[in-house]
Design a protein around this motif. Structure first.
Motif, PDB file in Angstrom:
ATOM      1  N   TYR A  80      -0.607  -2.414  11.386  1.00  0.00           N
ATOM      2  CA  TYR A  80      -0.971  -2.414   9.979  1.00  0.00           C
ATOM      3  C   TYR A  80       0.159  -3.019   9.160  1.00  0.00           C
ATOM      4  CZ  TYR A  80      -4.844   0.691  11.120  1.00  0.00           C
ATOM      5  OH  TYR A  80      -5.983   1.221  11.632  1.00  0.00           O
ATOM      6  N   PRO A  81      -0.149  -3.661   8.054  1.00  0.00           N
ATOM      7  CA  PRO A  81       0.877  -4.339   7.257  1.00  0.00           C
ATOM      8  C   PRO A  81       1.927  -3.371   6.741  1.00  0.00           C
ATOM      9  CG  PRO A  81      -1.231  -4.302   6.107  1.00  0.00           C
ATOM     10  CD  PRO A  81      -1.486  -3.794   7.480  1.00  0.00           C
ATOM     11  N   GLN A  82       3.177  -3.815   6.792  1.00  0.00           N
ATOM     12  CA  GLN A  82       4.272  -3.001   6.305  1.00  0.00           C
ATOM     13  C   GLN A  82       4.564  -3.347   4.848  1.00  0.00           C
ATOM     14  OE1 GLN A  82       5.626  -0.572   8.536  1.00  0.00           O
ATOM     15  NE2 GLN A  82       3.690  -1.276   9.402  1.00  0.00           N
ATOM     16  N   ALA A  83       5.189  -2.404   4.151  1.00  0.00           N
ATOM     17  CA  ALA A  83       5.489  -2.609   2.729  1.00  0.00           C
ATOM     18  C   ALA A  83       6.490  -3.737   2.549  1.00  0.00           C
ATOM     19  CB  ALA A  83       6.049  -1.340   2.133  1.00  0.00           C
TER      20      ALA A  83
ATOM     21  N   ALA B 149       0.832  -1.210   0.000  1.00  0.00           N
ATOM     22  CA  ALA B 149       0.000   0.000   0.000  1.00  0.00           C
ATOM     23  C   ALA B 149       0.864   1.257   0.000  1.00  0.00           C
ATOM     24  CB  ALA B 149      -0.922  -0.010   1.212  1.00  0.00           C
ATOM     25  N   ARG B 150       1.954   1.190   0.780  1.00  0.00           N
ATOM     26  CA  ARG B 150       2.816   2.378   0.896  1.00  0.00           C
ATOM     27  C   ARG B 150       3.427   2.755  -0.449  1.00  0.00           C
ATOM     28  NH1 ARG B 150       6.612   1.679   5.649  1.00  0.00           N
ATOM     29  NH2 ARG B 150       4.654   1.979   6.731  1.00  0.00           N
ATOM     30  N   HIS B 151       3.720   1.779  -1.283  1.00  0.00           N
ATOM     31  CA  HIS B 151       4.373   2.039  -2.558  1.00  0.00           C
ATOM     32  C   HIS B 151       3.380   2.277  -3.699  1.00  0.00           C
ATOM     33  CE1 HIS B 151       8.257   1.219  -0.834  1.00  0.00           C
ATOM     34  NE2 HIS B 151       7.818   0.074  -0.367  1.00  0.00           N
TER      35      HIS B 151
ATOM     36  N   SER C  66     -10.502   3.337   5.424  1.00  0.00           N
ATOM     37  CA  SER C  66     -10.255   3.590   6.841  1.00  0.00           C
ATOM     38  C   SER C  66      -8.869   4.200   7.051  1.00  0.00           C
ATOM     39  CB  SER C  66     -10.400   2.272   7.610  1.00  0.00           C
ATOM     40  OG  SER C  66     -10.043   2.441   8.947  1.00  0.00           O
ATOM     41  N   TRP C  67      -7.866   3.678   6.370  1.00  0.00           N
ATOM     42  CA  TRP C  67      -6.516   4.245   6.467  1.00  0.00           C
ATOM     43  C   TRP C  67      -6.514   5.707   6.028  1.00  0.00           C
ATOM     44  CZ3 TRP C  67      -3.600  -0.323   3.678  1.00  0.00           C
ATOM     45  CH2 TRP C  67      -3.406  -1.367   4.590  1.00  0.00           C
ATOM     46  N   GLU C  68      -7.215   5.980   4.942  1.00  0.00           N
ATOM     47  CA  GLU C  68      -7.271   7.366   4.434  1.00  0.00           C
ATOM     48  C   GLU C  68      -7.973   8.277   5.442  1.00  0.00           C
ATOM     49  OE1 GLU C  68      -6.771   8.655   0.968  1.00  0.00           O
ATOM     50  OE2 GLU C  68      -5.682   6.876   0.343  1.00  0.00           O
ATOM     51  N   GLN C  69      -9.032   7.738   6.039  1.00  0.00           N
ATOM     52  CA  GLN C  69      -9.801   8.512   7.010  1.00  0.00           C
ATOM     53  C   GLN C  69      -8.916   9.005   8.145  1.00  0.00           C
ATOM     54  OE1 GLN C  69     -14.058   7.778   8.898  1.00  0.00           O
ATOM     55  NE2 GLN C  69     -12.639   6.198   9.526  1.00  0.00           N
ATOM     56  N   PHE C  70      -7.969   8.164   8.551  1.00  0.00           N
ATOM     57  CA  PHE C  70      -7.101   8.511   9.662  1.00  0.00           C
ATOM     58  C   PHE C  70      -5.804   9.176   9.214  1.00  0.00           C
ATOM     59  CE2 PHE C  70      -9.789   5.242  11.620  1.00  0.00           C
ATOM     60  CZ  PHE C  70     -10.306   6.026  12.633  1.00  0.00           C
ATOM     61  N   GLY C  71      -5.709   9.454   7.927  1.00  0.00           N
ATOM     62  CA  GLY C  71      -4.560  10.203   7.441  1.00  0.00           C
ATOM     63  C   GLY C  71      -3.304   9.389   7.257  1.00  0.00           C
ATOM     64  N   ILE C  72      -3.423   8.070   7.292  1.00  0.00           N
ATOM     65  CA  ILE C  72      -2.240   7.225   7.088  1.00  0.00           C
ATOM     66  C   ILE C  72      -1.785   7.339   5.638  1.00  0.00           C
ATOM     67  CG2 ILE C  72      -1.437   4.836   7.071  1.00  0.00           C
ATOM     68  CD1 ILE C  72      -3.353   4.384   9.475  1.00  0.00           C
ATOM     69  N   TYR C  73      -2.745   7.416   4.737  1.00  0.00           N
ATOM     70  CA  TYR C  73      -2.439   7.631   3.322  1.00  0.00           C
ATOM     71  C   TYR C  73      -3.326   8.745   2.795  1.00  0.00           C
ATOM     72  CZ  TYR C  73      -0.104   3.123   3.535  1.00  0.00           C
ATOM     73  OH  TYR C  73       0.730   2.087   3.880  1.00  0.00           O
TER      74      TYR C  73
ATOM     75  N   ASN D 154       0.899   8.864  12.048  1.00  0.00           N
ATOM     76  CA  ASN D 154       2.160   8.712  11.343  1.00  0.00           C
ATOM     77  C   ASN D 154       2.529   7.238  11.220  1.00  0.00           C
ATOM     78  OD1 ASN D 154       3.155   7.905  13.812  1.00  0.00           O
ATOM     79  ND2 ASN D 154       3.801   9.966  14.367  1.00  0.00           N
ATOM     80  N   CYS D 155       3.636   6.998  10.558  1.00  0.00           N
ATOM     81  CA  CYS D 155       4.028   5.620  10.292  1.00  0.00           C
ATOM     82  C   CYS D 155       4.266   4.845  11.576  1.00  0.00           C
ATOM     83  CB  CYS D 155       5.278   5.593   9.417  1.00  0.00           C
ATOM     84  SG  CYS D 155       4.940   6.147   7.750  1.00  0.00           S
ATOM     85  N   GLN D 156       4.772   5.552  12.609  1.00  0.00           N
ATOM     86  CA  GLN D 156       5.024   4.873  13.878  1.00  0.00           C
ATOM     87  C   GLN D 156       3.709   4.358  14.466  1.00  0.00           C
ATOM     88  OE1 GLN D 156       6.814   7.355  16.813  1.00  0.00           O
ATOM     89  NE2 GLN D 156       7.331   5.663  18.161  1.00  0.00           N
ATOM     90  N   THR D 157       2.692   5.193  14.421  1.00  0.00           N
ATOM     91  CA  THR D 157       1.382   4.788  14.913  1.00  0.00           C
ATOM     92  C   THR D 157       0.848   3.630  14.089  1.00  0.00           C
ATOM     93  OG1 THR D 157       1.001   7.106  15.416  1.00  0.00           O
ATOM     94  CG2 THR D 157      -0.894   5.635  15.551  1.00  0.00           C
ATOM     95  N   GLU D 158       1.084   3.724  12.800  1.00  0.00           N
ATOM     96  CA  GLU D 158       0.637   2.664  11.892  1.00  0.00           C
ATOM     97  C   GLU D 158       1.244   1.326  12.312  1.00  0.00           C
ATOM     98  OE1 GLU D 158       1.253   1.626   7.194  1.00  0.00           O
ATOM     99  OE2 GLU D 158       1.599   3.652   7.890  1.00  0.00           O
ATOM    100  N   GLN D 159       2.540   1.348  12.658  1.00  0.00           N
ATOM    101  CA  GLN D 159       3.211   0.126  13.089  1.00  0.00           C
ATOM    102  C   GLN D 159       2.647  -0.365  14.418  1.00  0.00           C
ATOM    103  OE1 GLN D 159       7.332   1.215  13.104  1.00  0.00           O
ATOM    104  NE2 GLN D 159       7.469   1.230  10.878  1.00  0.00           N
ATOM    105  N   GLN D 160       2.374   0.603  15.321  1.00  0.00           N
ATOM    106  CA  GLN D 160       1.836   0.221  16.628  1.00  0.00           C
ATOM    107  C   GLN D 160       0.470  -0.442  16.484  1.00  0.00           C
ATOM    108  OE1 GLN D 160       1.957   4.037  18.492  1.00  0.00           O
ATOM    109  NE2 GLN D 160       4.076   3.827  19.182  1.00  0.00           N
ATOM    110  N   LEU D 161      -0.286   0.002  15.492  1.00  0.00           N
ATOM    111  CA  LEU D 161      -1.611  -0.560  15.282  1.00  0.00           C
ATOM    112  C   LEU D 161      -1.541  -1.902  14.555  1.00  0.00           C
ATOM    113  CD1 LEU D 161      -3.537   2.657  14.212  1.00  0.00           C
ATOM    114  CD2 LEU D 161      -3.844   1.361  16.322  1.00  0.00           C
TER     115      LEU D 161
END
Ligand SMILES: C/C(=C\CNc1ncnc2c1ncn2[C@@H]1O[C@H](COP(=O)(O)O)[C@@H](O)[C@H]1O)CO
Length: 110
Positions: free
Chosen positions: A107-110, A2-4, A26-33, A98-105
């Motif tokens: 979410y799948p990494q690239a 997703a990140r790429h 949902s990711w977009e809603q929270f500003g992850i992407y 941010n990405c750190q929060t994304e990792q804490q939650l």
């Protein structure tokens, strides 16, 4: 992955596609992407989904800003054009993670 990606698109399909579609919304809603989320609404396949989303928006479960995340298009040609023209706008999201929060939650990494 997703990140790429430059954008997220969904074609008419079933549960697996809905799962992935709702996840990126949902990711977009929270500003992850802040990438275009396009839906190929061929022959109105997703009209009933939009009826539901509009009801959820009316009832206040989905914000007006979040309602705009998903962009329906009637044809693949229009879908590609919308992707090319897409301008990200973060102000529509309620919360910026941010990405750190994304990792804490988790979410799948690239
Ligand atoms: C673990 C994750 C997702 C699990 N789901 C799927 N993983 C991989 N491929 C999938 C998944 N769901 C569907 N597919 C493929 O898409 C086609 C269309 O499926 P649909 O259910 O009709 O939308 C299907 O044929 C599969 O090849 C990570 O989040």
């Amino acid at each position: 992955m997703a990140r790429h990606s430059d954008a997220f698109i969904a074609l008419p399909a079933g549960y697996g596609t809905l799962d992935e579609l709702l996840k990126v919304i949902s990711w977009e809603q929270f500003g992850i992407y802040d990438k275009m989320v396009g839906l190929l609404n061929m022959d109105g396949y997703y009209n009933s989904l939009f009826l539901f989303i509009d009801k959820a928006t009316e009832e206040g479960f989905i914000s007006l800003n979040a309602r705009q995340i998903i962009i329906p298009t009637p044809t693949a040609t229009v879908l590609v054009k919308k992707i090319e023209e897409y301008v990200p706008f973060h102000e529509r999201v309620a919360l910026k993670l941010n990405c750190q929060t994304e990792q804490q939650l988790g979410y799948p990494q690239a």
